[in-house]
Design a protein around this motif. Structure first.
Motif, mmCIF file in Angstrom:
data_model
loop_
_atom_site.group_PDB
_atom_site.id
_atom_site.type_symbol
_atom_site.label_atom_id
_atom_site.label_comp_id
_atom_site.label_asym_id
_atom_site.label_seq_id
_atom_site.Cartn_x
_atom_site.Cartn_y
_atom_site.Cartn_z
ATOM 1 N N ALA A 95 0.829 -1.207 0.000
ATOM 2 C CA ALA A 95 0.000 0.000 0.000
ATOM 3 C C ALA A 95 0.865 1.260 0.000
ATOM 4 O O ALA A 95 0.553 2.231 -0.701
ATOM 5 C CB ALA A 95 -0.927 -0.006 1.214
ATOM 6 N N LEU A 96 1.956 1.237 0.765
ATOM 7 C CA LEU A 96 2.861 2.394 0.790
ATOM 8 C C LEU A 96 3.541 2.579 -0.557
ATOM 9 O O LEU A 96 3.696 3.714 -1.034
ATOM 10 C CB LEU A 96 3.906 2.225 1.897
ATOM 11 N N ASP A 97 3.948 1.491 -1.194
ATOM 12 C CA ASP A 97 4.551 1.581 -2.528
ATOM 13 C C ASP A 97 3.557 2.161 -3.528
ATOM 14 O O ASP A 97 3.898 3.009 -4.357
ATOM 15 C CB ASP A 97 5.019 0.202 -2.999
ATOM 16 N N ASP A 98 2.310 1.689 -3.449
ATOM 17 C CA ASP A 98 1.276 2.209 -4.352
ATOM 18 C C ASP A 98 1.049 3.699 -4.121
ATOM 19 O O ASP A 98 0.899 4.476 -5.065
ATOM 20 C CB ASP A 98 -0.038 1.443 -4.156
ATOM 21 N N TYR A 99 1.044 4.108 -2.834
ATOM 22 C CA TYR A 99 0.764 5.506 -2.501
ATOM 23 C C TYR A 99 1.848 6.431 -3.031
ATOM 24 O O TYR A 99 1.555 7.530 -3.515
ATOM 25 C CB TYR A 99 0.638 5.666 -0.983
ATOM 26 N N TYR A 155 -7.591 -4.371 0.377
ATOM 27 C CA TYR A 155 -7.018 -3.911 1.637
ATOM 28 C C TYR A 155 -5.951 -2.843 1.416
ATOM 29 O O TYR A 155 -5.797 -1.917 2.216
ATOM 30 C CB TYR A 155 -6.451 -5.087 2.428
ATOM 31 N N SER A 156 -5.216 -2.962 0.328
ATOM 32 C CA SER A 156 -4.239 -1.930 -0.002
ATOM 33 C C SER A 156 -4.936 -0.603 -0.260
ATOM 34 O O SER A 156 -4.473 0.461 0.171
ATOM 35 C CB SER A 156 -3.437 -2.354 -1.235
ATOM 36 N N GLN A 157 -6.074 -0.651 -0.916
ATOM 37 C CA GLN A 157 -6.847 0.568 -1.184
ATOM 38 C C GLN A 157 -7.373 1.179 0.115
ATOM 39 O O GLN A 157 -7.380 2.407 0.272
ATOM 40 C CB GLN A 157 -8.017 0.246 -2.116
ATOM 41 N N VAL A 158 -7.800 0.325 1.060
ATOM 42 C CA VAL A 158 -8.295 0.820 2.350
ATOM 43 C C VAL A 158 -7.178 1.543 3.102
ATOM 44 O O VAL A 158 -7.371 2.635 3.659
ATOM 45 C CB VAL A 158 -8.845 -0.335 3.209
#
Length: 473
Positions: free
Chosen positions: A41-45, A60-63
Protein backbone atom coordinates in the motif's frame (compact mmCIF):
# COMPACT_ATOMS: atom_id res chain seq x y z
CA UNK A 1 -12.17 19.74 18.80
CA UNK A 2 -10.20 17.66 16.30
CA UNK A 3 -11.37 14.10 15.73
CA UNK A 4 -7.72 13.11 16.22
CA UNK A 5 -7.97 13.91 19.94
CA UNK A 6 -10.67 11.31 20.66
CA UNK A 7 -8.81 8.17 21.69
CA UNK A 8 -12.08 6.47 22.73
CA UNK A 9 -13.41 6.87 19.17
CA UNK A 10 -10.26 5.42 17.64
CA UNK A 11 -10.12 2.54 20.13
CA UNK A 12 -13.67 1.67 19.15
CA UNK A 13 -12.53 1.58 15.52
CA UNK A 14 -9.46 -0.51 16.39
CA UNK A 15 -11.58 -2.96 18.40
CA UNK A 16 -13.91 -3.75 15.50
CA UNK A 17 -13.36 -7.30 14.17
CA UNK A 18 -12.96 -5.99 10.61
CA UNK A 19 -10.27 -3.52 11.72
CA UNK A 20 -8.39 -6.18 13.68
CA UNK A 21 -8.55 -8.43 10.64
CA UNK A 22 -7.21 -5.65 8.41
CA UNK A 23 -4.35 -4.91 10.84
CA UNK A 24 -3.43 -8.58 10.99
CA UNK A 25 -3.58 -8.93 7.22
CA UNK A 26 -1.60 -5.73 6.63
CA UNK A 27 1.35 -7.22 8.54
CA UNK A 28 1.41 -10.59 6.76
CA UNK A 29 3.88 -11.22 3.96
CA UNK A 30 2.57 -11.97 0.50
CA UNK A 31 3.71 -15.34 -0.89
CA UNK A 32 3.97 -13.79 -4.36
CA UNK A 33 6.02 -10.58 -3.79
CA UNK A 34 7.50 -11.12 -0.31
CA UNK A 35 6.17 -7.81 1.01
CA UNK A 36 3.46 -7.11 3.57
CA UNK A 37 0.15 -5.64 2.44
CA UNK A 38 1.16 -2.48 4.31
CA UNK A 39 4.39 -2.22 2.31
CA UNK A 40 2.49 -2.75 -0.94
CA UNK A 41 0.00 0.00 0.00
CA UNK A 42 2.86 2.39 0.79
CA UNK A 43 4.55 1.58 -2.53
CA UNK A 44 1.28 2.21 -4.35
CA UNK A 45 0.76 5.51 -2.50
CA UNK A 46 4.22 6.85 -3.39
CA UNK A 47 3.86 5.74 -7.04
CA UNK A 48 6.20 2.75 -7.23
CA UNK A 49 4.29 1.22 -10.13
CA UNK A 50 7.14 -1.19 -10.93
CA UNK A 51 6.29 -3.12 -7.76
CA UNK A 52 2.64 -3.81 -8.48
CA UNK A 53 1.41 -7.11 -7.08
CA UNK A 54 -1.80 -8.63 -8.37
CA UNK A 55 -2.20 -10.90 -5.35
CA UNK A 56 -1.94 -8.45 -2.42
CA UNK A 57 -2.43 -5.03 -4.02
CA UNK A 58 -6.20 -5.12 -4.03
CA UNK A 59 -8.96 -4.09 -1.64
CA UNK A 60 -7.02 -3.91 1.64
CA UNK A 61 -4.24 -1.93 0.00
CA UNK A 62 -6.85 0.57 -1.18
CA UNK A 63 -8.29 0.82 2.35
CA UNK A 64 -4.82 1.59 3.78
CA UNK A 65 -4.22 4.25 1.13
CA UNK A 66 -7.60 5.82 1.99
CA UNK A 67 -6.60 6.16 5.68
CA UNK A 68 -3.23 7.63 4.75
CA UNK A 69 -4.93 10.27 2.66
CA UNK A 70 -7.53 10.92 5.38
CA UNK A 71 -4.80 11.55 7.96
CA UNK A 72 -2.80 13.68 5.54
CA UNK A 73 -5.74 16.00 4.95
CA UNK A 74 -6.70 16.03 8.64
CA UNK A 75 -3.21 17.24 9.51
CA UNK A 76 -2.98 19.66 6.56
CA UNK A 77 0.17 17.96 5.27
CA UNK A 78 1.38 18.40 1.72
CA UNK A 79 1.18 15.31 -0.47
CA UNK A 80 4.81 15.52 -1.66
CA UNK A 81 6.11 15.63 1.94
CA UNK A 82 4.04 12.59 2.90
CA UNK A 83 5.25 10.70 -0.17
CA UNK A 84 8.86 11.50 0.70
CA UNK A 85 8.34 10.29 4.27
CA UNK A 86 6.62 7.08 3.23
CA UNK A 87 9.38 6.34 0.76
CA UNK A 88 12.00 6.34 3.52
CA UNK A 89 12.89 2.78 4.66
CA UNK A 90 13.30 3.79 8.30
CA UNK A 91 9.95 5.61 8.33
CA UNK A 92 8.39 2.46 6.89
CA UNK A 93 9.94 0.40 9.65
CA UNK A 94 8.42 2.79 12.20
CA UNK A 95 5.01 2.67 10.48
CA UNK A 96 5.01 -1.12 10.60
CA UNK A 97 5.84 -0.87 14.30
CA UNK A 98 2.94 1.53 14.87
CA UNK A 99 0.54 -0.89 13.13
CA UNK A 100 1.74 -3.67 15.45
CA UNK A 101 1.37 -1.31 18.41
CA UNK A 102 -2.25 -0.50 17.57
CA UNK A 103 -2.99 -4.22 17.30
CA UNK A 104 -1.25 -5.02 20.62
CA UNK A 105 -2.08 -2.01 22.83
CA UNK A 106 -4.88 -0.17 21.09
CA UNK A 107 -4.60 3.62 20.97
CA UNK A 108 -3.45 5.09 24.27
CA UNK A 109 -2.52 8.48 25.66
CA UNK A 110 0.41 8.53 25.41
CA UNK A 111 1.09 6.02 22.65
CA UNK A 112 2.83 2.80 23.68
CA UNK A 113 4.93 1.01 21.09
CA UNK A 114 5.19 -2.71 20.43
CA UNK A 115 8.92 -2.11 19.83
CA UNK A 116 10.87 1.03 20.77
CA UNK A 117 11.64 3.54 18.05
CA UNK A 118 15.08 4.08 19.58
CA UNK A 119 17.51 2.06 21.66
CA UNK A 120 20.61 3.81 23.02
CA UNK A 121 23.44 1.37 23.64
CA UNK A 122 26.27 2.34 25.94
CA UNK A 123 28.61 0.20 23.90
CA UNK A 124 31.50 0.54 26.34
CA UNK A 125 32.44 2.38 29.51
CA UNK A 126 35.95 2.89 28.20
CA UNK A 127 36.65 6.58 27.62
CA UNK A 128 39.63 8.84 27.02
CA UNK A 129 38.06 11.80 28.87
CA UNK A 130 36.92 12.38 32.45
CA UNK A 131 33.71 14.39 32.20
CA UNK A 132 32.30 15.89 35.40
CA UNK A 133 28.70 15.15 34.48
CA UNK A 134 29.19 11.64 33.00
CA UNK A 135 26.04 9.62 33.69
CA UNK A 136 27.89 6.30 33.27
CA UNK A 137 31.05 6.89 35.33
CA UNK A 138 33.04 6.08 32.21
CA UNK A 139 36.82 5.96 32.07
CA UNK A 140 38.61 2.69 32.73
CA UNK A 141 36.58 -0.48 32.15
CA UNK A 142 35.90 -2.11 35.53
CA UNK A 143 33.40 -4.83 34.49
CA UNK A 144 33.42 -7.40 31.71
CA UNK A 145 31.50 -6.10 28.71
CA UNK A 146 29.61 -8.00 26.02
CA UNK A 147 31.84 -9.93 23.64
CA UNK A 148 31.69 -9.26 19.91
CA UNK A 149 29.55 -12.36 19.39
CA UNK A 150 27.17 -11.29 22.16
CA UNK A 151 27.03 -7.75 20.74
CA UNK A 152 26.14 -9.06 17.28
CA UNK A 153 23.38 -11.15 18.86
CA UNK A 154 22.00 -8.03 20.58
CA UNK A 155 21.81 -6.31 17.18
CA UNK A 156 19.91 -9.27 15.76
CA UNK A 157 17.48 -9.26 18.68
CA UNK A 158 16.72 -5.56 18.18
CA UNK A 159 16.33 -5.87 14.40
CA UNK A 160 14.15 -9.00 14.59
CA UNK A 161 11.86 -7.37 17.16
CA UNK A 162 11.26 -4.30 14.99
CA UNK A 163 13.36 -1.55 16.60
CA UNK A 164 13.77 1.40 14.21
CA UNK A 165 16.96 3.14 15.37
CA UNK A 166 20.07 2.17 17.33
CA UNK A 167 22.37 4.81 18.83
CA UNK A 168 25.84 3.76 19.99
CA UNK A 169 26.99 5.76 23.01
CA UNK A 170 29.28 5.23 25.98
CA UNK A 171 31.82 5.93 27.30
CA UNK A 172 33.49 6.52 23.97
CA UNK A 173 32.08 3.96 21.50
CA UNK A 174 34.88 4.51 18.97
CA UNK A 175 37.42 3.30 21.53
CA UNK A 176 36.07 -0.26 21.30
CA UNK A 177 37.93 -2.20 18.59
CA UNK A 178 34.87 -4.03 17.23
CA UNK A 179 32.71 -0.90 16.92
CA UNK A 180 32.76 -0.78 13.12
CA UNK A 181 32.02 -4.49 12.82
CA UNK A 182 28.98 -4.31 15.11
CA UNK A 183 27.72 -0.98 13.73
CA UNK A 184 28.02 -2.24 10.13
CA UNK A 185 26.00 -5.32 11.07
CA UNK A 186 23.28 -3.08 12.52
CA UNK A 187 23.12 -1.11 9.27
CA UNK A 188 22.90 -4.33 7.26
CA UNK A 189 19.99 -5.46 9.45
CA UNK A 190 18.03 -2.36 8.46
CA UNK A 191 18.46 -0.23 11.59
CA UNK A 192 18.97 3.54 11.47
CA UNK A 193 22.39 3.75 13.13
CA UNK A 194 23.91 6.74 14.92
CA UNK A 195 26.88 7.26 17.18
CA UNK A 196 27.26 9.66 20.12
CA UNK A 197 30.91 10.52 20.67
CA UNK A 198 33.10 13.02 22.46
CA UNK A 199 34.56 13.80 19.03
CA UNK A 200 38.23 13.43 19.91
CA UNK A 201 38.58 10.23 17.85
CA UNK A 202 36.78 11.57 14.78
CA UNK A 203 39.91 11.66 12.67
CA UNK A 204 39.54 11.83 8.90
CA UNK A 205 40.34 8.11 8.77
CA UNK A 206 37.66 7.17 11.32
CA UNK A 207 35.10 9.47 9.67
CA UNK A 208 35.83 7.74 6.36
CA UNK A 209 35.13 4.40 8.08
CA UNK A 210 31.84 5.78 9.46
CA UNK A 211 30.87 6.83 5.96
CA UNK A 212 31.81 3.45 4.50
CA UNK A 213 29.81 1.71 7.23
CA UNK A 214 26.80 3.85 6.19
CA UNK A 215 26.33 5.33 9.67
CA UNK A 216 23.36 7.71 9.42
CA UNK A 217 24.15 10.28 12.07
CA UNK A 218 27.01 11.43 14.32
CA UNK A 219 26.42 13.35 17.56
CA UNK A 220 29.39 15.22 19.05
CA UNK A 221 29.32 16.49 22.63
CA UNK A 222 30.24 20.18 22.88
CA UNK A 223 29.70 21.68 26.34
CA UNK A 224 30.86 25.22 25.77
CA UNK A 225 31.33 27.86 23.10
CA UNK A 226 34.94 28.18 24.23
CA UNK A 227 37.75 25.71 24.88
CA UNK A 228 37.99 26.94 28.47
CA UNK A 229 34.40 25.99 29.31
CA UNK A 230 34.32 22.74 27.34
CA UNK A 231 37.65 21.43 28.59
CA UNK A 232 36.68 22.19 32.20
CA UNK A 233 33.63 19.93 31.70
CA UNK A 234 35.57 17.22 29.91
CA UNK A 235 38.56 17.09 32.23
CA UNK A 236 41.22 17.03 29.49
CA UNK A 237 42.97 20.07 27.92
CA UNK A 238 42.61 20.21 24.14
CA UNK A 239 39.35 18.24 24.07
CA UNK A 240 37.44 21.19 22.57
CA UNK A 241 39.78 21.65 19.61
CA UNK A 242 39.73 17.92 18.84
CA UNK A 243 35.92 17.74 19.10
CA UNK A 244 35.41 20.72 16.79
CA UNK A 245 37.91 19.28 14.31
CA UNK A 246 36.06 15.95 14.42
CA UNK A 247 32.74 17.67 13.87
CA UNK A 248 34.13 19.50 10.85
CA UNK A 249 35.47 16.22 9.46
CA UNK A 250 31.93 14.80 9.63
CA UNK A 251 30.41 17.81 7.88
CA UNK A 252 33.08 17.68 5.16
CA UNK A 253 32.31 13.99 4.63
CA UNK A 254 28.60 14.83 4.25
CA UNK A 255 27.61 12.95 7.39
CA UNK A 256 24.57 14.23 9.27
CA UNK A 257 26.22 15.85 12.30
CA UNK A 258 24.88 17.15 15.59
CA UNK A 259 26.22 19.18 18.50
CA UNK A 260 24.94 17.84 21.81
CA UNK A 261 25.13 20.05 24.89
CA UNK A 262 24.25 19.34 28.50
CA UNK A 263 22.94 22.62 29.91
CA UNK A 264 24.31 23.59 33.33
CA UNK A 265 24.92 26.78 35.26
CA UNK A 266 28.51 26.77 33.96
CA UNK A 267 27.56 26.99 30.28
CA UNK A 268 24.05 28.45 30.27
CA UNK A 269 25.28 31.86 29.13
CA UNK A 270 27.16 30.21 26.25
CA UNK A 271 24.16 28.41 24.74
CA UNK A 272 23.63 31.06 22.02
CA UNK A 273 27.33 30.82 21.17
CA UNK A 274 27.16 27.02 20.92
CA UNK A 275 24.21 27.28 18.54
CA UNK A 276 26.14 29.87 16.53
CA UNK A 277 29.02 27.38 16.36
CA UNK A 278 26.67 24.65 15.11
CA UNK A 279 25.39 26.91 12.32
CA UNK A 280 28.90 28.12 11.46
CA UNK A 281 30.27 24.58 11.13
CA UNK A 282 27.20 23.35 9.26
CA UNK A 283 25.93 20.85 11.83
CA UNK A 284 22.42 19.80 10.85
CA UNK A 285 21.20 19.37 14.42
CA UNK A 286 21.66 20.69 17.94
CA UNK A 287 20.45 18.73 20.98
CA UNK A 288 20.00 20.30 24.40
CA UNK A 289 20.30 17.64 27.11
CA UNK A 290 18.91 18.10 30.58
CA UNK A 291 21.49 17.78 33.33
CA UNK A 292 20.54 14.75 35.44
CA UNK A 293 22.45 14.02 38.67
CA UNK A 294 23.36 10.39 38.06
CA UNK A 295 26.76 8.74 37.71
CA UNK A 296 29.50 11.33 38.34
CA UNK A 297 26.79 13.97 38.02
CA UNK A 298 25.70 13.10 41.58
CA UNK A 299 28.63 15.16 42.80
CA UNK A 300 27.41 18.26 40.98
CA UNK A 301 23.79 18.90 42.00
CA UNK A 302 24.70 22.57 42.22
CA UNK A 303 25.21 22.67 38.43
CA UNK A 304 21.57 21.89 37.64
CA UNK A 305 19.47 24.71 36.22
CA UNK A 306 16.64 26.11 38.27
CA UNK A 307 13.16 25.61 36.88
CA UNK A 308 13.11 29.29 35.91
CA UNK A 309 16.46 29.05 34.11
CA UNK A 310 15.26 25.98 32.20
CA UNK A 311 12.05 27.74 31.21
CA UNK A 312 14.00 30.75 29.95
CA UNK A 313 16.31 28.48 27.94
CA UNK A 314 13.39 26.69 26.29
CA UNK A 315 11.79 30.02 25.39
CA UNK A 316 15.08 31.10 23.84
CA UNK A 317 15.32 27.88 21.80
CA UNK A 318 11.72 28.20 20.59
CA UNK A 319 12.32 31.80 19.62
CA UNK A 320 15.45 30.81 17.73
CA UNK A 321 13.52 28.06 15.93
CA UNK A 322 10.72 30.45 14.97
CA UNK A 323 13.24 32.81 13.38
CA UNK A 324 14.44 30.09 11.01
CA UNK A 325 17.50 28.60 12.68
CA UNK A 326 19.48 26.68 10.05
CA UNK A 327 20.21 23.95 12.60
CA UNK A 328 17.35 21.68 13.74
CA UNK A 329 16.93 21.95 17.51
CA UNK A 330 16.10 18.90 19.64
CA UNK A 331 15.89 18.42 23.38
CA UNK A 332 15.50 15.80 26.09
CA UNK A 333 13.43 18.27 28.16
CA UNK A 334 9.81 17.07 27.77
CA UNK A 335 8.53 20.45 28.95
CA UNK A 336 9.33 21.99 25.55
CA UNK A 337 5.99 20.84 24.09
CA UNK A 338 4.11 22.53 26.92
CA UNK A 339 6.11 25.74 26.58
CA UNK A 340 5.50 25.78 22.81
CA UNK A 341 1.77 25.28 23.29
CA UNK A 342 1.58 28.08 25.86
CA UNK A 343 3.50 30.42 23.55
CA UNK A 344 1.05 29.75 20.73
CA UNK A 345 -2.06 30.53 22.76
CA UNK A 346 -5.63 29.62 21.91
CA UNK A 347 -6.01 32.24 19.18
CA UNK A 348 -2.84 31.42 17.26
CA UNK A 349 -3.08 30.41 13.62
CA UNK A 350 -0.91 28.62 11.08
CA UNK A 351 2.03 26.51 12.20
CA UNK A 352 3.48 25.88 15.64
CA UNK A 353 6.85 24.50 16.77
CA UNK A 354 6.11 21.41 18.79
CA UNK A 355 8.06 18.63 20.47
CA UNK A 356 6.04 15.81 18.99
CA UNK A 357 8.02 12.80 20.23
CA UNK A 358 11.03 11.88 22.31
CA UNK A 359 13.59 14.66 21.62
CA UNK A 360 12.26 15.62 18.17
CA UNK A 361 10.88 19.06 17.34
CA UNK A 362 9.05 20.06 14.18
CA UNK A 363 6.93 22.77 12.61
CA UNK A 364 3.40 21.41 12.38
CA UNK A 365 -0.08 22.64 11.57
CA UNK A 366 -2.25 23.58 14.53
CA UNK A 367 -4.50 20.73 13.42
CA UNK A 368 -1.72 18.34 14.41
CA UNK A 369 -1.44 19.64 17.99
CA UNK A 370 -3.83 16.96 19.40
CA UNK A 371 -1.31 14.33 18.31
CA UNK A 372 1.08 15.62 20.97
CA UNK A 373 -1.12 13.96 23.60
CA UNK A 374 -0.38 10.61 22.00
CA UNK A 375 3.32 10.86 21.11
CA UNK A 376 4.67 13.75 23.20
CA UNK A 377 6.58 13.72 26.45
CA UNK A 378 9.17 11.50 28.09
CA UNK A 379 9.78 8.38 26.03
CA UNK A 380 11.57 6.26 28.66
CA UNK A 381 10.24 2.70 28.60
CA UNK A 382 7.59 3.73 26.09
CA UNK A 383 9.27 4.92 22.87
CA UNK A 384 12.84 4.32 23.92
CA UNK A 385 15.15 2.41 26.26
CA UNK A 386 18.85 1.80 26.76
CA UNK A 387 21.34 -1.04 27.06
CA UNK A 388 24.48 -1.11 29.21
CA UNK A 389 27.88 -2.47 28.09
CA UNK A 390 27.07 -5.61 30.10
CA UNK A 391 23.75 -6.16 28.31
CA UNK A 392 21.49 -4.81 31.05
CA UNK A 393 18.32 -3.14 29.79
CA UNK A 394 17.39 0.22 31.39
CA UNK A 395 14.46 2.62 30.85
CA UNK A 396 16.95 5.37 29.93
CA UNK A 397 20.71 5.99 30.04
CA UNK A 398 20.02 8.53 32.80
CA UNK A 399 17.76 6.08 34.65
CA UNK A 400 20.06 3.05 35.18
CA UNK A 401 17.62 0.61 36.76
CA UNK A 402 18.03 -2.95 35.50
CA UNK A 403 14.87 -4.53 34.11
CA UNK A 404 16.55 -7.50 32.40
CA UNK A 405 19.76 -8.75 30.79
CA UNK A 406 20.20 -9.76 27.15
CA UNK A 407 22.59 -12.59 27.96
CA UNK A 408 19.78 -14.56 29.57
CA UNK A 409 16.56 -12.96 28.26
CA UNK A 410 15.21 -11.87 24.89
CA UNK A 411 14.84 -8.16 24.25
CA UNK A 412 11.23 -8.45 23.10
CA UNK A 413 10.19 -10.25 26.29
CA UNK A 414 11.85 -7.61 28.45
CA UNK A 415 10.30 -4.70 26.51
CA UNK A 416 6.75 -6.05 26.58
CA UNK A 417 6.70 -7.52 30.09
CA UNK A 418 8.85 -5.30 32.32
CA UNK A 419 6.88 -4.09 35.33
CA UNK A 420 8.75 -0.76 35.31
CA UNK A 421 8.25 -0.22 31.58
CA UNK A 422 4.54 -0.92 31.88
CA UNK A 423 4.27 1.53 34.78
CA UNK A 424 5.97 4.21 32.67
CA UNK A 425 3.48 3.64 29.84
CA UNK A 426 0.51 4.65 31.97
CA UNK A 427 0.53 8.34 32.87
CA UNK A 428 -2.27 7.81 35.39
CA UNK A 429 0.47 6.33 37.59
CA UNK A 430 2.23 9.68 37.95
CA UNK A 431 2.25 11.20 41.41
CA UNK A 432 2.56 14.72 42.76
CA UNK A 433 2.42 17.76 40.51
CA UNK A 434 3.09 15.78 37.31
CA UNK A 435 0.13 13.51 38.11
CA UNK A 436 -2.32 16.40 38.35
CA UNK A 437 -0.85 18.61 35.60
CA UNK A 438 -3.07 19.19 32.57
CA UNK A 439 -0.01 18.80 30.34
CA UNK A 440 0.91 15.33 31.60
CA UNK A 441 0.23 13.68 28.24
CA UNK A 442 2.32 16.02 26.10
CA UNK A 443 5.00 16.30 28.77
CA UNK A 444 4.74 14.09 31.85
CA UNK A 445 8.06 15.38 33.22
CA UNK A 446 11.44 13.67 32.98
CA UNK A 447 11.25 10.30 34.72
CA UNK A 448 15.03 10.11 35.11
CA UNK A 449 15.08 13.43 36.98
CA UNK A 450 12.21 12.27 39.19
CA UNK A 451 14.17 9.13 40.02
CA UNK A 452 17.44 10.99 40.64
CA UNK A 453 15.91 13.62 42.93
CA UNK A 454 13.16 11.69 44.69
CA UNK A 455 14.20 8.04 44.30
CA UNK A 456 10.73 7.59 42.79
CA UNK A 457 10.47 7.52 39.00
CA UNK A 458 6.72 8.23 39.12
CA UNK A 459 7.02 11.40 41.20
CA UNK A 460 7.31 14.98 39.93
CA UNK A 461 10.14 16.36 37.84
CA UNK A 462 11.59 19.16 40.02
CA UNK A 463 12.83 21.06 36.95
CA UNK A 464 9.47 22.50 35.90
CA UNK A 465 7.98 25.86 36.89
CA UNK A 466 4.48 24.37 36.89
CA UNK A 467 5.55 21.58 39.26
CA UNK A 468 6.92 24.17 41.66
CA UNK A 469 3.63 26.03 41.58
CA UNK A 470 1.47 22.94 42.03
CA UNK A 471 3.63 21.56 44.84
CA UNK A 472 3.32 24.83 46.77
CA UNK A 473 -0.40 25.17 46.15
Amino acid sequence: MSLLSHDSFWNAIISMPTTKKMLDLSLKKCSACGRTVLEVALDDYVGKTDKKCQKCGGFYSQVIRFWIEFLRKSLSLKRDKVEKLLGDPYARRAITNIARSFRYYGIKKPLSLYAPFLVVWDFTHQCNLNCKHCYSNSGAVSQAELSTAEALDVVDQLADFGVTALAFSGGEPLSRKDFFEVASHAVERGLYVSVATNGTLLTKENVKKLKQARINYVEVSIDGATAQTHDAFRGVPGAFDKAVAGLKNCVEADLCACIATTATKSNLAEMPGILDLAEEIGAERFTYFNFIPTGRGKEHFDQDLTAEEREKLMLYLLNRMSKGCKTTILTTAPQLARVALQCQGSKGTGEITMSMAHMQTARVSKKAVPLADFIGGCGAGRLYCSISPQGDVHPCVFFPVNVGNLKTERFGDIWLNSRIFNALRDRSNLRGACGTCKYKYICGGCRARASAYHDDFLSSDPGCVLAKGLNSA
